[in-house]
Design a protein around this motif. Structure first.
Motif, PDB file in Angstrom:
ATOM      1  N   UNK A 317       0.835  -1.194   0.000  1.00 59.14           N
ATOM      2  CA  UNK A 317       0.000   0.000   0.000  1.00 59.14           C
ATOM      3  C   UNK A 317       0.868   1.243   0.000  1.00 59.14           C
ATOM      4  N   UNK A 318       0.270   2.351  -0.376  1.00 56.92           N
ATOM      5  CA  UNK A 318       0.993   3.611  -0.416  1.00 56.92           C
ATOM      6  C   UNK A 318       1.277   4.158   0.969  1.00 56.92           C
ATOM      7  N   UNK A 345      -0.189   6.018  -5.158  1.00 56.58           N
ATOM      8  CA  UNK A 345       0.454   4.709  -5.219  1.00 56.58           C
ATOM      9  C   UNK A 345      -0.539   3.625  -5.615  1.00 56.58           C
ATOM     10  N   UNK A 346      -0.058   2.639  -6.358  1.00 62.21           N
ATOM     11  CA  UNK A 346      -0.852   1.443  -6.606  1.00 62.21           C
ATOM     12  C   UNK A 346      -0.964   0.650  -5.307  1.00 62.21           C
ATOM     13  N   UNK A 347      -2.045  -0.099  -5.170  1.00 66.55           N
ATOM     14  CA  UNK A 347      -2.224  -0.935  -3.990  1.00 66.55           C
ATOM     15  C   UNK A 347      -2.835  -2.269  -4.402  1.00 66.55           C
ATOM     16  N   UNK A 375      -6.443  -2.943  -5.883  1.00 64.60           N
ATOM     17  CA  UNK A 375      -7.105  -1.847  -5.158  1.00 64.60           C
ATOM     18  C   UNK A 375      -6.825  -0.550  -5.920  1.00 64.60           C
ATOM     19  N   UNK A 376      -6.025   0.328  -5.386  1.00 69.07           N
ATOM     20  CA  UNK A 376      -5.757   1.590  -6.087  1.00 69.07           C
ATOM     21  C   UNK A 376      -4.979   1.353  -7.370  1.00 69.07           C
ATOM     22  N   UNK A 377      -5.398   1.969  -8.464  1.00 69.41           N
ATOM     23  CA  UNK A 377      -4.704   1.967  -9.748  1.00 69.41           C
ATOM     24  C   UNK A 377      -4.444   0.561 -10.284  1.00 69.41           C
ATOM     25  N   UNK A 390     -11.318  -3.457 -11.388  1.00 65.47           N
ATOM     26  CA  UNK A 390     -12.092  -3.481 -10.149  1.00 65.47           C
ATOM     27  C   UNK A 390     -12.220  -4.878  -9.552  1.00 65.47           C
ATOM     28  N   UNK A 391     -12.277  -5.884 -10.422  1.00 69.75           N
ATOM     29  CA  UNK A 391     -12.539  -7.243  -9.962  1.00 69.75           C
ATOM     30  C   UNK A 391     -11.245  -7.983  -9.646  1.00 69.75           C
ATOM     31  N   UNK A 392     -11.339  -8.960  -8.764  1.00 69.67           N
ATOM     32  CA  UNK A 392     -10.198  -9.810  -8.448  1.00 69.67           C
ATOM     33  C   UNK A 392      -9.865 -10.699  -9.646  1.00 69.67           C
TER      34      UNK A 392
END
Length: 404
Positions: A317-318, A345-347, A375-377, A390-392
């Motif tokens: 995480x960022x 940051x990407x997460x 998650x993010x980006x 958005x999806x896993x």
């Protein structure tokens, strides 16, 4: 054919000494390792890849994600001097398999506890830095991208010094290194372009082994420079033209920016129980677009004879940005949005289950299923939708690791 090319590359790296070794003096040792694996995911909307790979996997079986082939040669000149070269064929920043010299150093044994290596050496910043590309030496199919994607400096041209000492049943290893790392960065967000980088770096690590427990602490600093990251340079020029020259200078890597990386890891291999965990931080010491991050993973497994099932969880995480964005930039919404997105940051997090079966001498079969949660980006997924994944994503892989 690939193996023959690797042998030729190693012999060329070692020169006349290696040729002398082939005449039967017994001083030349050649060994190899590799992985032959296939993987696929359950979606075509994004690709799952190892860090810095130009091509990942989607809804179709591919062999490039985890497959590699390496060869290592060591020539022992005398009882205190030797030379080692290692070449590795894999898919990295190129869509096709390429071969590179990953190690190439001369080693001098100063005494029973100290040795010096000069040349291309590993950047000892991870728990498994010395063997992260050697699948057979690792339990999991691949090092978790959430943590191992935080530092692209796998090796450097310079030197390292190693000190080893035993305190009773406890073995201590201290390592310090310095040099310059040179390579390429794959930029998925820039349409799949590749940028060259140069990074003078130095660092140190401490490893402690006691019975079934291995502990490692590492810290490195680098002055990362890249002059041809087109999207960043274009944005910087736009900011300069809009009256935000300092912000444009701050976000880029032109001229070099100082970064640090710190990791701590532990392995427990006791009877049938195996535990491995690692935590790392990436920090920027100067204003730069590269986000600060925290990452970790934990893996646990249990052996049933030659079969080892395991489970792991990984996440990153960022941890904030070092760039200060002027409040007046909000008056230009498109430019403000571009900068905000860049500095975010990407997460991502992942859960994975797998099994390793050592069914023959020096050969292991692995099957692993990853459930990746962007998650993010879009996390670490590449070529994701503009609006973000958005999806896993579920990734299934199977392969054979071997050493020879």
């Amino acid at each position: 054919m690939k193996k023959q090319l690797l042998v030729a590359a190693v012999l060329a790296a070692l020169g006349v000494q290696a040729q002398a070794g082939t005449l039967g003096d017994g001083n030349l040792t050649i060994s190899g390792f590799g992985t032959l694996a296939a993987a696929k995911s359950d979606t075509d909307s994004a690709q799952f890849a190892r860090y810095n790979q130009a091509v990942g996997v989607k809804d179709g079986v591919r062999i490039g994600l985890d497959s590699n082939l390496g060869l290592q040669a060591t020539y022992q000149v005398n009882d205190w001097l030797s030379g080692t070269a290692q070449v590795l064929t894999r898919k990295n920043t190129s869509p096709s398999f390429t071969t590179e010299l990953t190690w190439g150093f001369i080693k001098a044994k100063i005494n029973d506890e100290v040795n010096l290596r000069v040349g291309r050496v590993a950047s000892a910043t991870f728990l498994i830095s010395d063997y992260q590309n050697l699948g057979y030496a690792n339990t999991m199919m691949r090092p978790p991208v959430e943590l191992y994607g935080q530092n692209p400096l796998e090796n450097l041209d310079g030197a390292d010094v190693n000190y080893q000492h035993a305190f009773g049943d406890t073995n201590l290893t201290l390592q310090a290194f310095a040099g310059t790392s040179r390579g390429k960065l794959f930029l998925a967000a820039a349409g799949g372009s590749v940028a060259k980088y140069r990074a003078p770096a130095q660092g140190a690590s401490l490893a402690i082994e006691h019975g079934p427990v291995t502990f490692r602490l590492a810290h490195a600093r680098a002055d990362m420079r890249s002059d041809d990251i087109t999207p960043i340079n274009t944005l910087a020029a736009t900011l300069k033209g809009a009256g935000f020259a300092q912000l444009g200078q701050d976000i880029g890597l032109v001229g070099g920016k100082k970064l640090s990386f710190t990791s701590v890891g532990l392995t427990l291999d006791w009877n049938n129980v195996l535990v491995q965990t690692e935590y790392a931080q990436r920090r920027a010491k100067e204003a730069v677009y590269i986000p600060q991050t925290n990452a970790w993973y934990a893996m646990a497994g249990y052996r049933f004879g030659k079969v080892l099932p395991y489970y792991a969880h990984a996440a990153y995480q960022g941890a904030g940005s070092t760039v200060t964005v002027p409040a007046t930039l909000s008056r230009i919404p498109p430019l403000n949005a571009a900068v905000t997105n860049l500095l975010t940051a990407s997460e991502q997090s992942s859960d994975l289950v797998g099994v390793r079966w050592d069914f023959a001498k020096s050969i292991a079969l692995k099957v692993q299923v990853d459930r990746v949660k962007p998650k993010a980006k879009s996390g670490a997924l590449i070529f994701a939708p503009a609006a973000g994944q958005k999806d896993s994503v579920t990734v299934v892989a199977a392969g054979v690791d071997f050493v020879f």
